[in-house]
Design a protein around this motif. Structure first.
Motif, PDB file in Angstrom:
ATOM      1  N   LYS A 189      22.817  29.539 -61.025  1.00 43.91           N
ATOM      2  CA  LYS A 189      22.552  28.996 -62.361  1.00 43.91           C
ATOM      3  C   LYS A 189      21.170  28.351 -62.408  1.00 43.91           C
ATOM      4  N   LYS A 190      20.808  27.634 -61.362  1.00 44.71           N
ATOM      5  CA  LYS A 190      19.520  26.936 -61.321  1.00 44.71           C
ATOM      6  C   LYS A 190      18.366  27.856 -60.955  1.00 44.71           C
ATOM      7  N   ASP A 246      33.692  26.974 -64.999  1.00 48.03           N
ATOM      8  CA  ASP A 246      33.521  25.520 -64.931  1.00 48.03           C
ATOM      9  C   ASP A 246      32.060  25.157 -64.685  1.00 48.03           C
ATOM     10  N   GLU A 247      31.409  25.920 -63.804  1.00 52.02           N
ATOM     11  CA  GLU A 247      30.020  25.631 -63.447  1.00 52.02           C
ATOM     12  C   GLU A 247      29.019  26.146 -64.470  1.00 52.02           C
ATOM     13  N   VAL A 248      29.368  27.226 -65.135  1.00 52.99           N
ATOM     14  CA  VAL A 248      28.451  27.847 -66.098  1.00 52.99           C
ATOM     15  C   VAL A 248      29.243  28.212 -67.359  1.00 52.99           C
ATOM     16  N   ARG A 254      31.501  28.063 -55.265  1.00 53.33           N
ATOM     17  CA  ARG A 254      30.999  27.082 -56.248  1.00 53.33           C
ATOM     18  C   ARG A 254      29.526  26.773 -55.987  1.00 53.33           C
ATOM     19  N   LYS A 255      29.169  26.555 -54.731  1.00 52.63           N
ATOM     20  CA  LYS A 255      27.775  26.250 -54.385  1.00 52.63           C
ATOM     21  C   LYS A 255      26.847  27.415 -54.738  1.00 52.63           C
ATOM     22  N   VAL A 293      27.359  29.735 -57.054  1.00 50.10           N
ATOM     23  CA  VAL A 293      27.262  29.830 -58.520  1.00 50.10           C
ATOM     24  C   VAL A 293      26.298  28.770 -59.046  1.00 50.10           C
ATOM     25  N   LYS A 294      26.392  27.546 -58.537  1.00 47.82           N
ATOM     26  CA  LYS A 294      25.467  26.484 -58.961  1.00 47.82           C
ATOM     27  C   LYS A 294      24.022  26.875 -58.646  1.00 47.82           C
ATOM     28  N   PHE A 295      23.804  27.412 -57.457  1.00 48.74           N
ATOM     29  CA  PHE A 295      22.462  27.840 -57.080  1.00 48.74           C
ATOM     30  C   PHE A 295      21.957  28.933 -58.014  1.00 48.74           C
TER      31      PHE A 295
END
Length: 115
Positions: free
Chosen positions: A108-109, A28-30, A101-102, A104-106
């Motif tokens: 990705k960025k 979902d995040e990536v 989730r946090k 994974v978001k980190f």
């Protein structure tokens, strides 16, 4: 059936559900992440470099966000058993999906999508 699905089906149903939820969070995040088995576990790659991995074990789920992901969230991860670039989420406790989730978001960025 893809290789990640095959990996997950080797575990008890309750663990399969938890791993499927982690898989869904990552995708979902990536959504552009490439899924493949790496180091014998589900791996997710972005631009050809490792993003995160997870693995099922008898008593925990291992989550591997490389050292940078663990360093960034060291306070939140401090209550879990860890190694360099790894953390163990005990199956007897609630899996911290929001924290995953946090992370994974980190990742990705992150400009250092590397080990």
């Amino acid at each position: 059936m893809d290789e990640i699905s095959k990996y997950i089906t080797n575990f008890p149903e309750d663990l399969q559900e938890k791993m499927q939820k982690i898989r869904k969070i990552i995708l979902d995040e990536v959504p552009e992440a490439v899924e493949k088995i790496g180091y014998g576990m589900p791996g997710y790659y972005l631009n050809g470099k490792p993003l995160v991995y997870f693995a099922g074990y008898k008593n925990h789920i291992g989550f591997y966000a490389m050292p940078s992901g663990h360093e960034e969230f060291k306070e939140e991860l401090s209550k879990f058993k860890q190694g360099k670039g790894s953390v163990q989420f005990p199956l007897k406790d609630e899996i911290p999906y929001d924290l995953i989730r946090k992370i994974v978001k980190f990742r990705k960025k992150s400009k250092d999508i590397t080990y």
